[in-house]
Design a protein around this motif. Structure first.
Motif, PDB file in Angstrom:
ATOM      1  N   MET A 197       5.087  13.374 -12.546  1.00 31.88           N
ATOM      2  CA  MET A 197       3.769  13.112 -11.855  1.00 31.88           C
ATOM      3  C   MET A 197       2.407  13.419 -12.492  1.00 31.88           C
ATOM      4  N   GLU A 198       1.782  12.563 -13.073  1.00 33.51           N
ATOM      5  CA  GLU A 198       0.397  12.559 -13.591  1.00 33.51           C
ATOM      6  C   GLU A 198      -0.728  12.542 -12.592  1.00 33.51           C
ATOM      7  N   CYS A 225       0.678  -1.145   0.020  1.00 36.10           N
ATOM      8  CA  CYS A 225      -0.267   0.040   0.195  1.00 36.10           C
ATOM      9  C   CYS A 225       1.132   1.340  -0.067  1.00 36.10           C
ATOM     10  N   GLY A 226       0.256   2.346   0.671  1.00 35.33           N
ATOM     11  CA  GLY A 226       1.194   3.578   0.565  1.00 35.33           C
ATOM     12  C   GLY A 226       2.509   3.283   1.493  1.00 35.33           C
ATOM     13  N   GLU A 227       2.339   2.501   2.288  1.00 34.92           N
ATOM     14  CA  GLU A 227       3.738   2.435   3.315  1.00 34.92           C
ATOM     15  C   GLU A 227       4.780   1.766   2.423  1.00 34.92           C
ATOM     16  N   GLN A 228       4.543   0.803   1.474  1.00 37.29           N
ATOM     17  CA  GLN A 228       5.505   0.391   0.613  1.00 37.29           C
ATOM     18  C   GLN A 228       6.074   1.517  -0.323  1.00 37.29           C
ATOM     19  N   GLY A 229       5.003   2.121  -0.859  1.00 40.85           N
ATOM     20  CA  GLY A 229       5.446   3.072  -1.868  1.00 40.85           C
ATOM     21  C   GLY A 229       6.327   4.121  -1.280  1.00 40.85           C
ATOM     22  N   LYS A 230       6.231   4.324  -0.011  1.00 37.07           N
ATOM     23  CA  LYS A 230       6.853   5.415   0.720  1.00 37.07           C
ATOM     24  C   LYS A 230       8.370   4.728   0.990  1.00 37.07           C
ATOM     25  N   ARG A 260       8.937  14.010   0.043  1.00 40.68           N
ATOM     26  CA  ARG A 260      10.044  12.770   0.320  1.00 40.68           C
ATOM     27  C   ARG A 260      11.345  12.800  -0.521  1.00 40.68           C
ATOM     28  N   ALA A 261      10.679  12.846  -2.006  1.00 37.59           N
ATOM     29  CA  ALA A 261      11.832  12.879  -2.850  1.00 37.59           C
ATOM     30  C   ALA A 261      12.770  14.216  -2.979  1.00 37.59           C
ATOM     31  N   LYS A 290       1.722  15.093  -3.784  1.00 43.03           N
ATOM     32  CA  LYS A 290       2.667  16.073  -2.707  1.00 43.03           C
ATOM     33  C   LYS A 290       3.360  15.401  -1.832  1.00 43.03           C
ATOM     34  N   GLU A 291       3.055  14.268  -1.288  1.00 46.12           N
ATOM     35  CA  GLU A 291       3.672  13.621  -0.359  1.00 46.12           C
ATOM     36  C   GLU A 291       4.908  12.976  -0.948  1.00 46.12           C
TER      37      GLU A 291
END
Ligand code: NAD
Length: 446
Positions: A224-225, A184-189, A214-215, A209-210
């Motif tokens: 980013m689309e 989920c988002g956690e693995q994306g982060k 981070r980047a 935006k998140e």
């Protein structure tokens, strides 16, 4: 401990399968393996990489039906649409790769100077569920053509179809050139914070935006689309029937779960009665139902949270005085019945935010200036559409959107970029300029 991600049919919550959620150590290791594979992959040259992509993607041709069915079952779209997306992905891969090759060839800048396009290294591709193969494909192919290796994280809503597609491609691609991680988002982060060099993301504005925050630590490259809240303006001299047909088709496409779906309509008050009654007539012919039922053109909403969000937007409009010509907030899972709302006002959630459901929301205007001002009064700027004759082109030039359609939808033809303005995008893909964003530009003089 083995953590599992289960995939469910949005129609009846039946479990379709499961995948292993990648652990932080596994993600790190996968990125390391991607690095190790990158110099050989780049060493193949543009022609070598193109040949691999052509062979790998054509190896998916016999699996188009299988992939389409899995897509339908995982996220609910009907089998014709899933077939179209899958076939477009499989046949579009080599096409995008061919275009990317043209974009990425070294070229002379004159006076003994050459411009080269080198790989950035490892690209993270993070994608949404609404077009689970097409959106990923649009980013994976140019990233690979630029000589990067790819770590792909599909949406947690559609892991099975993504997994099968990657498994098929990897029967041909060299090891570790295209790898998949799940979660989920956690693995994306974790992926964003890993040693990847480029993050190519399609998804919501909030997550975009998140990712950017981070980047920023390592100034990683970003493409980013993001989401949209696309307006449509219907001018006094528009072909009312054509405008109404477009409005409904665009608002209801993929059960309204489309980034460039028409979300807000501003119609000249002189033709509004006629337009609204045409829209309602056309919308009432749409049918909700399961992916494999003939005649269905609105499938189930992807999950309960998304269903609740759409209902909340409709309820908010009702409370604030909208007229409901069709459908409304009384909706039963998993469907949103086709809904037509008039009298949308500036304080309503749907005027200001992406609803992502099969809802046509209409407001009347007195002057074109008023319509343009409301259409542009948004942090989003993905697409915009104008229907009309005399003032259509001039009005189109005033729209604050990356893609504008005049008497048709957005996203034109040929090798045009797919691009959002304002907070609907950052960078873009498609076209010579778009493909080049997946590469490091290098200038050699002398
Ligand atoms: P989402 O932003 O919730 O998720 C997209 C992906 O990001 C998923 O794989 C998710 O797991 C991952 N993710 C979530 N949090 C993350 C984080 N903090 N760091 C890294 N990755 C993270 O979007 P969604 O609900 O899957 O898709 C719908 C959205 O996508 C809508 O807003 C739609 O408009 C947009 N979209 C845009 C386009 C376009 O071309 N502009 C195309 C399709 C969809």
């Amino acid at each position: 401990m083995d953590v599992i991600l289960k995939s469910y049919d949005p129609l009846n919550n039946e479990k379709l399968g499961e995948v292993h959620v990648s652990s932080p150590d596994e993600i790190k290791n996968i990125v390391t393996q991607a690095y190790k594979a990158s110099s050989n992959w780049y060493g193949l040259g543009l022609d070598g990489r193109l040949a691999f992509i052509e062979k790998a993607w054509s190896g998916a041709e016999p699996h188009i039906q299988e992939l389409a069915q899995l897509m339908s079952r995982e996220m609910g779209k009907d089998i014709q649409r899933a077939g179209g997306e899958t076939s477009g992905t499989v046949h579009g891969g080599p096409y995008i790769a061919g275009e990317a090759k043209k974009a990425l060839c070294p070229r002379s800048a004159g006076r003994g100077t050459t411009i080269e396009y080198r790989p950035l290294g490892v690209a993270a591709v993070i994608s949404p569920w609404n077009y689970p193969l097409a959106m990923a494909n649009n980013l994976i192919v140019p990233a690979l053509m630029a000589g990067n290796t790819v770590v792909f994280k599909p949406s947690e809503e559609t892991p099975l179809v993504a997994d099968l597609f990657v498994e098929i491609l990897n029967r041909v691609l060299p090891p570790n050139v295209l790898q998949i991680i799940h979660g989920c988002g956690e693995q994306g982060k974790i992926l964003v914070e890993s040693q990847v060099n480029l993050i190519a993301f399609t998804g919501s504005q909030a997550v975009g935006k998140e990712i950017m925050a981070r980047a920023s630590k390592d100034l990683k490259r970003l493409i980013m689309e993001l989401g949209g809240n696309d307006p449509m303006i219907v001018l006094e001299d528009a072909d009312i029937n054509a405008a109404a047909r477009f409005a409904v088709a665009s608002a209801f496409e993929n059960a309204g779960q489309m980034c460039i779906s028409t979300e807000r309509i501003y119609v000249d008050e002189k033709i509004a009665d006629h337009f609204e009654s045409e829209v309602t007539k056309i919308a009432s012919q749409y049918r909700t139902g399961p992916w494999n039922m003939p005649g269905v053109n609105i499938g189930p909403i992807v999950n309960k949270a998304q269903h609740e969000k759409v209902v909340q937007h409709i309820k908010d409009a009702e409370i604030k005085g909208a007229n409901i010509l069709l459908g409304g907030s009384d909706q039963v899972l998993p469907y949103i019945q086709p809904t037509v709302i008039t009298g949308m006002t500036t304080d309503m959630i749907m005027e200001n935010d992406e609803t992502f459901g099969p809802v046509v929301a209409i407001s009347r205007f007195k002057t074109i200036d008023e319509a343009v001002s409301r259409a542009n009064n948004s942090c989003y700027g993905l697409g915009a559409v104008i229907f009309g004759k005399k003032a259509a082109k001039k009005t189109a030039t005033r729209m604050e959107a990356g893609m504008v359609g005049i008497n048709q939808g957005v996203g034109g033809g040929g090798d045009a970029p797919w691009v959002g303005a304002k907070q609907s995008g950052f960078g873009f893909h498609g076209s010579l300029d778009g493909h080049r964003q997946f590469a490091q530009v290098r200038v050699i003089s002398g």
